[in-house]
Design an enzyme around this catalytic site. Structure first.
Site, mmCIF file in Angstrom:
data_model
loop_
_atom_site.group_PDB
_atom_site.id
_atom_site.type_symbol
_atom_site.label_atom_id
_atom_site.label_comp_id
_atom_site.label_asym_id
_atom_site.label_seq_id
_atom_site.Cartn_x
_atom_site.Cartn_y
_atom_site.Cartn_z
ATOM 1 N N CYS A 39 0.805 -1.218 0.000
ATOM 2 C CA CYS A 39 0.000 0.000 0.000
ATOM 3 C C CYS A 39 0.841 1.273 0.000
ATOM 4 O O CYS A 39 0.310 2.363 -0.102
ATOM 5 C CB CYS A 39 -0.973 0.015 1.166
ATOM 6 S SG CYS A 39 -0.196 0.114 2.762
ATOM 7 N N CYS A 109 -1.212 -2.344 9.388
ATOM 8 C CA CYS A 109 -0.688 -1.068 9.895
ATOM 9 C C CYS A 109 -0.126 -1.236 11.294
ATOM 10 O O CYS A 109 0.899 -0.643 11.645
ATOM 11 C CB CYS A 109 -1.783 -0.003 9.904
ATOM 12 S SG CYS A 109 -2.397 0.371 8.259
#
Lengths: 131, 412
Positions: A39, A109
Site C-alpha cells: 500500500c 498497519c
C-alpha cells in the site's frame, strides 16, 4: 456530524486527528524505518534511549492512511518510559487492541508499528555495539 | 456542522421531480406489465412503453433498441458476455478494451479469458487518459469480435473521441461490435448513439439525479446478444424478470429533465469546477492534475498530491464536512477481509501515476447542490489539511532536507 469517523474506532480517530509524538528526534539513539510495499505506507520511528536502556522519548513520522498514523501515534505512547527489552514485547495485537481494534484490511498497519520498534532498536544496538 | 458532498460520481441524490414521478408506481400503479389484459397491468405496460420511448429518445435510438437492466454493471456484462457468448462457436475470440475501463468491464473480460478461451488486449491511454489511436490500430485483429471503450472516465473525467475510434475500427472490419460504456456521462455530456455510431451503449441515470437499481443497454437494430438472465419474456427475452417499473419511470423522468437542463448544468458545474481547480493548483504545491485538461466531464476535478496519502486526505476532509473520493489503495476497500484486497486504482496506474506514490489521489465530482461557498470552503481548508499530513510525512521531511530516503522493505 452524525458519523465523522467512518470505518474506524473512536480511539483511532483521536490518534489520527491529534497524533501524539509526531515529528523528528534529531539526535536519536535509534531510527527504524519500515514500509509496506502493498500500500506504500512508510513509518519512521525515532527513539531516544538513556544509559539505563530506558526509552526516554519516541517520535514518529508516517506516510499512510488513518490506521497507519494512529498506530504510529499509539506505539510511541506505549513504549515511552519502557526499557528496550520491554518495548520489544509490544506486539501488533497489543497496538491494535489499544486502538479499540482495526478493520481486518488494516491490521498490517499495526504490524508495521511492531516492525518499526524492532527496526529502531536494532539500529540503536548496532550503533551502541550491543549484540 | 457543514456538510459538503462532492462525490457525485459515486452517488447522486434523486431529483425531487424524478421522485414524484416514481412514487405512484410503488403504491397505486403497481401492476405487472406482463399482466396487461387487466387494467392495472395495462396501465403499467403503458408506463413501461412510454418510459422506454423517452430513454430511447434521449439517446437518439428507437424504443426496441433499449433493454432495461438492474444496473450499469449488468448492462456492461450483457454487452460483453452477451456478445462473446453469441460468438462462442465461431473462431472469433479476440476482444479489445481500453486500459481504463471500469471493473464491470474488466471483470467479465477476465472471466471470458480464464474460462472461455477468449483473448483480451488492452489499448493503452496517454498521460491524459486518452486512448492512443495508433495503439488501437495495432491491436485490431482478423478475429476481433468486440471492442469496448468508455465514453468518459468516472475517476479522472477524460472523454474519449468515440466517433473517431469507431471509424478506425469499422474501417478495419465493419463486423466488429463496438460497445461504449457511457454510464458516467448521462446528463453531463451529450450521449447520442447515432452521433457516436456505436453498436452497444450503457447508460445509467445515476449521474442525472435518477434512481439506483436501473440502467439500460442500447442494442443497435440488427445487433444481437445472448441473454444472461433467462426466465419470462420481459425486455424481449434479453433480460427476464418483472420490470422495476418505479425505477424505469424515474430513469425516463431523469432523461426528460436532463435533456432540457444539461447545457445549463454543464455550464454551472464547469464554472464551479474551474474555480476549485484553480484554487487548489494556486494554493498547494506538488499538485498534479489527472485526466485531460479540457476533454473532461464538466463536474470532475481529479488530482494527486505528493507526500500525502489519499485515505488520510479523505478522513480529514470528511472530519471537516467534505465528502470526496480517492483512488489510493488504502482507501479502496475498508470492508476487505485482508490487505491483499486493497488495490490502488488501475486507472491511475494506466495514466502513469507512479504506483508507490499514487496514493495521494483525490477526486472531487461536483453536483447541482454544490454552491460557490462550498467551493470556497474547500479551497480554504485544503492547504491546512495537506500541510498537516506533510508535517508527519517522512517523504516530505526528506524532500525539504534534500535527503535520500533509506527504507527497510518489509516482507509480507
Amino acid at each position: 456530524m452524525a458519523d465523522a469517523q467512518g470505518p474506524y474506532s473512536q480511539k483511532v480517530m483521536e490518534h489520527f486527528l491529534n497524533p501524539k509524538n509526531m515529528g523528528e528526534i534529531t539526535d536519536a539513539s535509534g531510527i527504524g524505518e519500515v514500509g509496506n510495499p502493498s500500500c506504500g505506507d512508510v513509518m519512521r520511528l525515532y527513539l531516544k534511549i538513556n544509559d539505563d536502556g530506558i526509552i526516554e522519548d519516541a517520535k514518529f513520522m508516517t506516510f499512510g492512511c488513518g490506521a497507519a498514523i494512529a498506530s504510529s501515534s499509539m506505539v510511541t505512547e506505549m513504549i515511552k518510559g519502557k526499557t528496550v527489552e520491554e518495548a520489544l514485547k509490544v506486539t501488533n495485537e497489543t497496538v491494535a487492541e489499544a486502538l479499540g481494534g482495526l478493520p481486518p484490511a488494516k491490521i498490517h498497519c499495526s504490524v508495521l508499528a511492531q516492525q518499526a520498534i524492532e527496526a529502531a532498536i536494532k539500529d540503536y544496538k548496532e550503533k551502541k555495539g550491543i549484540k | 456542522m457543514r456538510e459538503i458532498f462532492v462525490d457525485y460520481a459515486n452517488a447522486c441524490p434523486v431529483d425531487e421531480r424524478v421522485f414524484s414521478a416514481m412514487k405512484p408506481y410503488f403504491t397505486e400503479k403497481f401492476g405487472n406489465p406482463s399482466s396487461h389484459i387487466i387494467s392495472k397491468g395495462n396501465e403499467a405496460l403503458k408506463a413501461l412503453d412510454e418510459s422506454r420511448k423517452t430513454v430511447a429518445n434521449f439517446l437518439g435510438a428507437e424504443s426496441f433498441e433499449i433493454v432495461f437492466t438492474g444496473s450499469a454493471t449488468e448492462a456492461n456484462n450483457l454487452a460483453i458476455k452477451g456478445t462473446a457468448f453469441k460468438n462462442i462457436n465461431k473462431d472469433k475470440k479476440h476482444i479489445i478494451a481500453s486500459d481504463i475501463e471500469h471493473f464491470s468491464i474488466t471483470s467479465p473480460l477476465r472471466t471470458l479469458e480464464l474460462d472461455f478461451d477468449f483473448k483480451v488486449d488492452y489499448v493503452p491511454v496517454d498521460n491524459d487518459g486518452i486512448v492512443e489511436e495508433s495503439a488501437l490500430r495495432k491491436t485490431l485483429r482478423e478475429d476481433t469480435v468486440l471492442i469496448t471503450i468508455q465514453l468518459a472516465n468516472n475517476e479522472i473525467g477524460s472523454i474519449q473521441d468515440i466517433k473517431n475510434l469507431v471509424k478506425i475500427v469499422k474501417e478495419f472490419n465493419e463486423n466488429i461490435i463496438f460497445h461504449c460504456d457511457a454510464s458516467a456521462c448521462g446528463g453531463l455530456i451529450d450521449v447520442n448513439v447515432k452521433e457516436l455510431d456505436v453498436d452497444l451503449l450503457t447508460l445509467s441515470p445515476i449521474s442525472m439525479y435518477g434512481p439506483k437499481g436501473i440502467a439500460c443497454l442500447y442494442i443497435k437494430k440488427g445487433v444481437t446478444v445472448k441473454p444472461l438472465i433467462e426466465g419470462g419474456f420481459q425486455e424481449a427475452g434479453l433480460r427476464s424478470g418483472t420490470e422495476n417499473l418505479p425505477a424505469i419511470v424515474g430513469f425516463a423522468k431523469a432523461c426528460e429533465i436532463s435533456k432540457l437542463e444539461m447545457n445549463e448544468r454543464a455550464k454551472y458545474l464547469s464554472r464551479l469546477r474551474d474555480k476549485l481547480m484553480d484554487g487548489i493548483e494556486k494554493n498547494i504545491d506538488f499538485v498534479h492534475i489527472t485526466g485531460h485538461r479540457t476533454k473532461r466531464l464538466p463536474n470532475n476535478f481529479s488530482f494527486w498530491i505528493e507526500f500525502a496519502e489519499g485515505e488520510s486526505l479523505l478522513l480529514m476532509l470528511n472530519y471537516l464536512g467534505v465528502m470526496a473520493s480517492s483512488g489510493s489503495a488504502c482507501s479502496s476497500n475498508l470492508r476487505a477481509r485482508d490487505e491483499d484486497e486493497l488495490v490502488a486504482s488501475p486507472v491511475l496506474k494506466a495514466i502513469g501515476v507512479p504506483s508507490d506514490i499514487c496514493t495521494g489521489s483525490l477526486t472531487f465530482s461536483l453536483g447541482m447542490k454544490n454552491t460557490e461557498e462550498d467551493i470556497e470552503y474547500i479551497i480554504q481548508i485544503m492547504p491546512g489539511i495537506v500541510n498537516r499530513l506533510w508535517q508527519m510525512s517522512p517523504f516530505y521531511l526528506d524532500k525539504i532536507k534534500g535527503h535520500t530516503p533509506k527504507m527497510t522493505k518489509v516482507d509480507k
